[in-house]
Structures are given as structure tokens and as C-alpha cells.
Design an enzyme around this catalytic site. Structure first.
Site, mmCIF file in Angstrom:
data_model
loop_
_atom_site.group_PDB
_atom_site.id
_atom_site.type_symbol
_atom_site.label_atom_id
_atom_site.label_comp_id
_atom_site.label_asym_id
_atom_site.label_seq_id
_atom_site.Cartn_x
_atom_site.Cartn_y
_atom_site.Cartn_z
ATOM 1 N N GLU A 202 0.832 -1.218 0.000
ATOM 2 C CA GLU A 202 0.000 0.000 0.000
ATOM 3 C C GLU A 202 0.859 1.256 0.000
ATOM 4 O O GLU A 202 0.493 2.256 -0.596
ATOM 5 C CB GLU A 202 -0.938 0.003 1.214
ATOM 6 C CG GLU A 202 -2.008 1.102 1.194
ATOM 7 C CD GLU A 202 -1.550 2.461 1.702
ATOM 8 O OE1 GLU A 202 -2.191 3.469 1.370
ATOM 9 O OE2 GLU A 202 -0.540 2.543 2.437
ATOM 10 N N GLU A 203 1.994 1.195 0.690
ATOM 11 C CA GLU A 203 2.810 2.409 0.847
ATOM 12 C C GLU A 203 3.584 2.772 -0.417
ATOM 13 O O GLU A 203 4.171 3.849 -0.483
ATOM 14 C CB GLU A 203 3.795 2.240 2.017
ATOM 15 C CG GLU A 203 3.133 2.059 3.375
ATOM 16 C CD GLU A 203 2.465 3.330 3.907
ATOM 17 O OE1 GLU A 203 2.501 4.353 3.212
ATOM 18 O OE2 GLU A 203 1.903 3.263 5.018
HETATM 19 ZN ZN LIG Z 1 -1.363 3.233 5.703
#
Ligand SMILES: [Zn+2]
Ligand SMILES: *[C@@H]1O[C@H](CO)[C@@H](O)[C@H](O)[C@H]1NC(C)=O
Ligand SMILES: *[C@@H]1O[C@H](CO)[C@@H](O)[C@H](O)[C@H]1NC(C)=O
Length: 436
Positions: A202-203
Site C-alpha cells: 500500500e505504501e
Molecule cells: Zn497506511
């Protein structure tokens, strides 16, 4: 409460935290001080180990999981969920920079006896998915506990370390909330209505959620879906939306020369600077004057010229320059924003010498807030929400403990109270989603 593997880890932790001291007698008072610090650390550790929620959170944080390197934390989560009778499916998500890396999305549904995980066609069709991410930003910061000077209360104990907030707090609280609902005799709760999804990446690129969104598993199981609950730090509030994002990569190709004779070359820095100057101010310019969109919900769009690189030495006319710029969007579409950015650049580069590559990203993301008992908040960061394609009418909630203001910094941390509140609140959100 936890399975055998978990118990072993817990016992090891207990024994390593009770270290004996060998101290000369003339340092007795110093030794007393040490002992009292040690005792209070032991007290804090005991509080954590007594709680299934807090010890799961601790175990997750203690395993480093910087984006791309999520395998170890993935294994821990799989064994924890299996120990609680979840049917667990893992999805290998290939890493764009290293094809031999193993990293898993984890999809879990309660009650493995009823739903063997062998075939996605036989999987249950949940009404609600709870999802968050298991990767963190670098660098790794170890787990630690502290008590604020001003308070003796259990709720105010501060848990610090990388990922304590973003987003292992959400992961632990979602697991615990689901277990609590399953165990509660009061709730009319069909286990097959709920699924947990924990993704990688996600990052960085959102590759974990994009992979899930395109997968057969999701396509075969989403026909009853009413709501998705996303976990990111929102200070225990329901986010009413988050900003969009567009990025630009700009390159200038000049001609090197001796800096004493600059007219014999062409400075790539001089080519790129006027464009960067204009872009840097694009959030302050009114939309009717060519600036970026504004809106009542999201305020102003903002610009960050986050990366610049050019040249080789002070006495050489630079042959090459490049910059990367991100735009946090408060309104408009990614098409309209692309036009605004290209217009601004062409005003500063009338001959069109610059190479411009625009990554369109996504427009601002509206989220649902139709649940009683929650404050709402608008957040400026990106999430996996736009990476999961949902049918029209499927509600999207974004909620989590802790603050984004500490999330990527060296002081990342949250209180025991916030983490425990999140378990209550996720249960409220699940019940609400199941009533839709
Ligand atoms: Zn996050
Ligand atoms: C790719 O990942 C594998 C497995 O972790 C590792 O052994 C290898 O060194 C990595 N290669 C590169 C180029 O980083
Ligand atoms: C938006 O930008 C304008 C002009 O730069 C400024 O006056 C205003 O306070 C900003 N609004 C917000 C919500 O930040």
C-alpha cells in the site's frame, strides 16, 4: 486464546524481559533506580501480554515489513488466523523490482470447517470486507512501551514503533473485532458474511490491492458485497473523503559545456527551473487564473516539488535535469488536472523543450459516513480505496486508530486506549454494514 506458535513466542518474550543484574554494592542506589525502571517496564509488558489484542499488535509490529519485504509478517498473520479457525487464502503478489521476492495478500473468512479454502468458487460471498495493509514505510523502528509522566492510567500507555499506527493497529483491531463478534452470543452474526483482507504494497504502488481487485477470488466472491471497511489512521473518526493525487516527472536534456563559456552549451537546469517555479505556486493560484481545483470538502489542492536532480559539478553546464512533483487534488478530474499542469508548464516552456510524463492517479475519493456515533474527518493522504473496484452502491468506510501526523515519522505511536476503542468501533461498523 492464541494458538501454540503464538504461545511459544509469548513465553520467549517473557523470559527475555526478566534479565538479572550483577551490580557492585557501592552502586546500590543506582541499582535501585535500574530495578525500578526495569520493574515498570515489566509491568507494562505484562499489561500487553494479558490482552490478546495488544499482544497480537505487538507481535505484528515486532516483525519488520517494509514494502516488498512483507513475507515474514504475512506468515505470522496466516498462522494466527488459522489458529483461530479462519480459512485463509494467500495471493502471491509479484514485486516489480525483484521477481524472486515472495509476498502475500491474505484473505480470510471465519470457520474453515465450513469453507475449505481450496477453490475460490466454493468460498463464501461476504457482505462486508475489512481490509488494511501489512507493509510499512522505512526505516524499521523497534516496538517500545512508555507511560506518560502525567498519567498512571492503563489507557494512556503509549505504544511506539514503526507500523504501530500505520497500519498494524488497524490489522490487529480488525482481527480482534471479528473474533469478538463471532464469540458474542448476543449478535446475530453469520460468519460467512464477513471477510478479512490484508494486502501488501500500500505504501508504494498499491500493487497488493490492485492484484486482489483483478483476481478471480474477488470476482467469484463479491456478488453479495454491501460494504468495504478500510483501515488507515483517522484518529478514531470516519473519513468523509480523501484527496486525489497526480504526479509529474519532468526531464530537461541540455548540452554540456565549460561554465566559463555557457553560451557554448545549454543548461538543463535553466530549462527546468521556470517550469518548477510555476508548478510550485499552482496550488496558490485561483482556478480561474489557471490554478488547481479547490472545493468545500477538500480545501485547496497542494503541490510538492519532492525530488530534483541536475548536473555533475559547479563548473560544468548541466546536460541533464529532472524533477518529480506530486499534486494532492481537492477537486476536478485527473484529465482536467493534467490539462492545468500541462498548460502551466507550456507557459514556462513555450518552445516545448521539456519532456513531461504525467501519472494521472485518481481524483478525490468520496467516502461514506452514514453511521451514527462517529465524528467525521477529511484526510489528505492516499489510500488503497481507489485501487479496489467496487460496484455502484457498495459503501466504502475509512476508519482507524492513531494519527497520520505521526504515522510515517520517527515518533509513530498510539495509546492502548485508542487501539482498544478501535475494536469497539470496528464492531459497530461491521454491524452497520451487515444491516445494509
Ligand atoms: Zn497506511
Ligand atoms: C531479490 O530477492 C531475493 C529473495 O529475497 C534476494 O535473494 C535477491 O538478492 C534479491 N535481488 C535483488 C537484485 O535485490
Ligand atoms: C487556499 O489558498 C488560499 C490562497 O492561497 C488561502 O487564502 C486559503 O486560506 C487556502 N484555503 C485553505 C482551506 O487552506
Amino acid at each position: 486464546m492464541f494458538g501454540p506458535k503464538f504461545l511459544v513466542a509469548t513465553l520467549l518474550l517473557l523470559s527475555s524481559s526478566t534479565v538479572a543484574f550483577l551490580i557492585p554494592s557501592d552502586q546500590a542506589s543506582l541499582a535501585d533506580q535500574h530495578r525500578s525502571v526495569q520493574n515498570s517496564r515489566d509491568d507494562l509488558s505484562k499489561i500487553i501480554l494479558k490482552s490478546p489484542l495488544l499482544s497480537l499488535h505487538k507481535a505484528l509490529v515486532e516483525v519488520e515489513s517494509i514494502s516488498s519485504y512483507e513475507l515474514a509478517v504475512g506468515k505470522l498473520l496466516v498462522s494466527t488466523l488459522e489458529a483461530h479457525n479462519f480459512a485463509v487464502t494467500t495471493q502471491q503478489v509479484n514485486d516489480v523490482n525483484n521477481a524472486s521476492l515472495k509476498r502475500w495478500n491474505i484473505y480470510a473468512t471465519p470457520d474453515s470447517s465450513q469453507y475449505p479454502s481450496s477453490s475460490s468458487k466454493k468460498q463464501p460471498h461476504p457482505k462486508v470486507i475489512l481490509t488494511s495493509h501489512i507493509d510499512t514505510v522505512p526505516p524499521y523502528i523497534p516496538y517500545s512501551l512508555s507511560r506518560p509522566k502525567s498519567s498512571d492510567s492503563r489507557e494512556d500507555i503509549l505504544i511506539s514503533g514503526r507500523g504501530t499506527v500505520d497500519a498494524k493497529a488497524c490489522v490487529a483491531a480488525m482481527v480482534q473485532a471479528t473474533l469478538s463478534l463471532l464469540a458474542s452470543p448476543k449478535t446475530e452474526f453469520n460468519p460467512s458474511d464477513v471477510a478479512l483482507l490484508f494486502v501488501v504494497g500500500e505504501e508504494t504502488r498499491g500493487d497488493g490491492m490492485n492484484h486482489f481487485s483483478d483476481s478471480k477470488l474477488y470476482h467469484h466472491t463479491n456478488s453479495n458485497l454491501k460494504a468495504v471497511i478500510f483501515g488507515e489512521p483517522t484518529e478514531l473518526k470516519l473519513a468523509s473523503g480523501h484527496k486525489g493525487i497526480t504526479m509529474a516527472h519532468i526531464k530537461a536534456h541540455g548540452k554540456a559545456a565549460h561554465s566559463g563559456y555557457p553560451w557554448l552549451g545549454q543548461s538543463a537546469t535553466s530549462m527546468i527551473l521556470p517550469a518548477l517555479y510555476v508548478l510550485d505556486k499552482l496550488g496558490d493560484l485561483l482556478p480561474e487564473e489557471g490554478g488547481l481545483p479547490r472545493s468545500k470538502e477538500f480545501g485547496n489542492s497542494t503541490v510538492n516539488v519532492g525530488y530534483i536532480s541536475a548536473g555533475v559539478a559547479a563548473n560544468v553546464v548541466p546536460e541533464f535535469a529532472e524533477a518529480k512533483v506530486s499534486f494532492r487534488l481537492a477537486g476536478g478530474t485527473t484529465e482536467s488536472v493534467k490539462k492545468i499542469i500541462l498548460n502551466a508548464i507550456s507557459g514556462a516552456d513555450p518552445q516545448g523543450l521539456l519532456d513531461v510524463d504525467i501519472y494521472q492517479g485518481y481524483a478525490p475519493v468520496p467516502l461514506d459516513t452514514d453511521v451514527d456515533g462517529f465524528d467525521s474527518i477529511v484526510v489528505n493522504y492516499g489510500t488503497d480505496v481507489p485501487n479496489l473496484k467496487v460496484a455502484d452502491g457498495v459503501k466504502r468506510y475509512l476508519y482507524g486508530p492513531g494519527s497520520i501526523l505521526v504515522a510515517h515519522g520517527k515518533d509513530e505511536g498510539l495509546t492502548v486506549g485508542a487501539l482498544e476503542q478501535a475494536v469497539e468501533d470496528y464492531q459497530k461498523l461491521i454491524k452497520h454494514a451487515l444491516s445494509l
